[in-house]
Design an enzyme around this catalytic site. Sequence first.
Site, PDB file in Angstrom:
ATOM      1  N   LYS A 127       0.852  -1.209   0.000  1.00 24.42           N
ATOM      2  CA  LYS A 127       0.000   0.000   0.000  1.00 24.42           C
ATOM      3  C   LYS A 127       0.877   1.245   0.000  1.00 24.42           C
ATOM      4  CE  LYS A 127      -3.861   2.004   2.677  1.00 24.42           C
ATOM      5  NZ  LYS A 127      -4.757   1.859   3.853  1.00 24.42           N
ATOM      6  N   SER A 157      -9.859   2.268   2.970  1.00 22.72           N
ATOM      7  CA  SER A 157      -8.930   2.972   2.114  1.00 22.72           C
ATOM      8  C   SER A 157      -7.963   2.047   1.370  1.00 22.72           C
ATOM      9  CB  SER A 157      -8.116   3.959   2.963  1.00 22.72           C
ATOM     10  OG  SER A 157      -7.290   3.254   3.880  1.00 22.72           O
ATOM     11  N   SER A 199     -10.227  -0.003   7.263  1.00 23.86           N
ATOM     12  CA  SER A 199      -9.667   0.041   5.910  1.00 23.86           C
ATOM     13  C   SER A 199      -9.004  -1.224   5.397  1.00 23.86           C
ATOM     14  CB  SER A 199      -8.654   1.174   5.810  1.00 23.86           C
ATOM     15  OG  SER A 199      -9.335   2.368   5.612  1.00 23.86           O
TER      16      SER A 199
HETATM   17  N1  GLN Z   1     -13.210   4.723   6.349  1.00 26.03           N
HETATM   18  C1  GLN Z   1     -12.600   5.167   7.567  1.00 26.03           C
HETATM   19  C2  GLN Z   1     -12.168   6.600   7.421  1.00 26.03           C
HETATM   20  O1  GLN Z   1     -12.387   7.148   6.418  1.00 26.03           O
HETATM   21  C3  GLN Z   1     -11.476   4.269   7.938  1.00 26.03           C
HETATM   22  C4  GLN Z   1     -10.247   4.546   7.196  1.00 26.03           C
HETATM   23  C5  GLN Z   1      -9.111   3.659   7.607  1.00 26.03           C
HETATM   24  O2  GLN Z   1      -9.302   2.654   8.291  1.00 26.03           O
HETATM   25  N2  GLN Z   1      -7.922   4.071   7.231  1.00 26.03           N
HETATM   26  O3  GLN Z   1     -11.630   7.167   8.319  1.00 26.03           O
END
Ligand code: GLN
Length: 495
Positions: free
Chosen positions: A78, A158, A182
Amino acid sequence: MSDLNKMGLAGARDALRKGETTSVELTETFLKEIEGASALNAFVHRTPEIAMTQAKAADARIAAGDAPAMCGLPIGIKDLFCTKGVPSQAASAILNGFKPEYESTVSQNLFDAGAVMLGKLNMDEFAMGSSNETSVYGDVVNPWRRADEDTALTPGGSSGGSASAVAADLCLAATGTDTGGSIRQPAAFTGITGIKPTYGRCSRWGTIAFASSLDQAGPMTKDVRDAAIMLEAMCSYDPKDSTSAELAVPNFEAMLTGDIKGKTIGIPKEYRMDGMPDEIEQLWANGTAMLKDAGAKIVDISLPHTKYALPAYYVIAPAEASSNLARYDGVRYGHRATLDAGDGITEMYEKTRAEGFGPEVQRRVMIGTYVLSAGFYDAYYNRARRVRTLIKKDFDDVFATGVDAILTPATPSAAFGLGEMKDADPVQMYLNDVFTVTVNLAGLPGIAVPAGVDSQGLPLALQLIGKPWEEGDLLNTAYALEQAAGFVAKPAKWW
Ligand code: GLN
């Protein structure tokens, strides 16, 4: 061998050791697959030279009988992980051109275990999002499509690039990070497995920070066995991260017996949300029955503060993000705005940050700055921290009664269409995390396991939440669920 890219980590590892293929052959296969899959927009920087060098070295080690756990296995990383000399931008314009001088501990651990890096994977900007639509590189597309439709679907976020790449067989596995879901939500949307370990299991050193008290790295893989193999390779005690746990990392794969007789699985009533689709309700009931059939004892439990988790998360995460992202000011990293005559340092900061951060990141920075401001600190940030303590206590209380793991849905729906939420209130998007954020707030391990498909043929997943530091046990319960669910569907190749 044919269909080399369809294997998982365990299959490829075994094939390499038996001499049925080589890391060079595997790596070349994946590089070609990636080339042909640009429609998915999963890989944002390819690193073929690094991959081939690592693959050759791995083949030499395998030939010498000195192969570590991930030797010769091609994976994706990532874009949130700093990789030495390779662009690491957290999918943000503000880190344009940033090539770290150092390697993140997690990627270093993987390389030490012999893994081969194919490239960097797309994601939501600074890991903020649930649909991979906030990336400076553009949307990632889910390889899955609804039956008889060609609507482009989100892979979730994400870690959407990681999810899409693994589901489309562009790599054997990928790293992800999970601050509020995410790893688990994109895994669920793409029919793969994703585990967020206990907070402190994986070092955060060299992982670009979003919300430091919540961020954890974890593997995104084709199945539970692969998750066990890769998690072990990623974890370590790291003195460079003050929150890293000084604990031995078990052999997680050896703990996969599939025997869960006598285990107690809790079903939390607060996760039965209003308006939850019947298909999710059904999946959850099916999963419960599968664990029961496998010999587990099922108990109804209550986690009374669940409803406050999402609001608390969306105070704490932006607060920490606003402070973490203060370092991107045009001086130290990446992008700096072109200035007009007479502009001073304040204009330089303002213009750089306005140009460099996308709208979602700006929204989080503003929320975070607001909740940390002198007049509102107690009302928002401190209250959210108290709520967090109560959420953690809910889990502690349940585990103290003898519950070994908790079963919930992973997401409130299957993958939705890219652009479908464009005009929605941002809170609609935040609801994607309703089942996952509690786990980050409490610092617990959680895993998403594909367990069925919806009426359109899209994957649906269940989440298992475990006790702190008991990832081995959690993986074993997930393994039992995986065996019972028998999810084998794959997306039809259209890219
Ligand atoms: N969707 C969540 C956010 O936007 C979690 C994101 C994540 O786990 N990095 O904060």
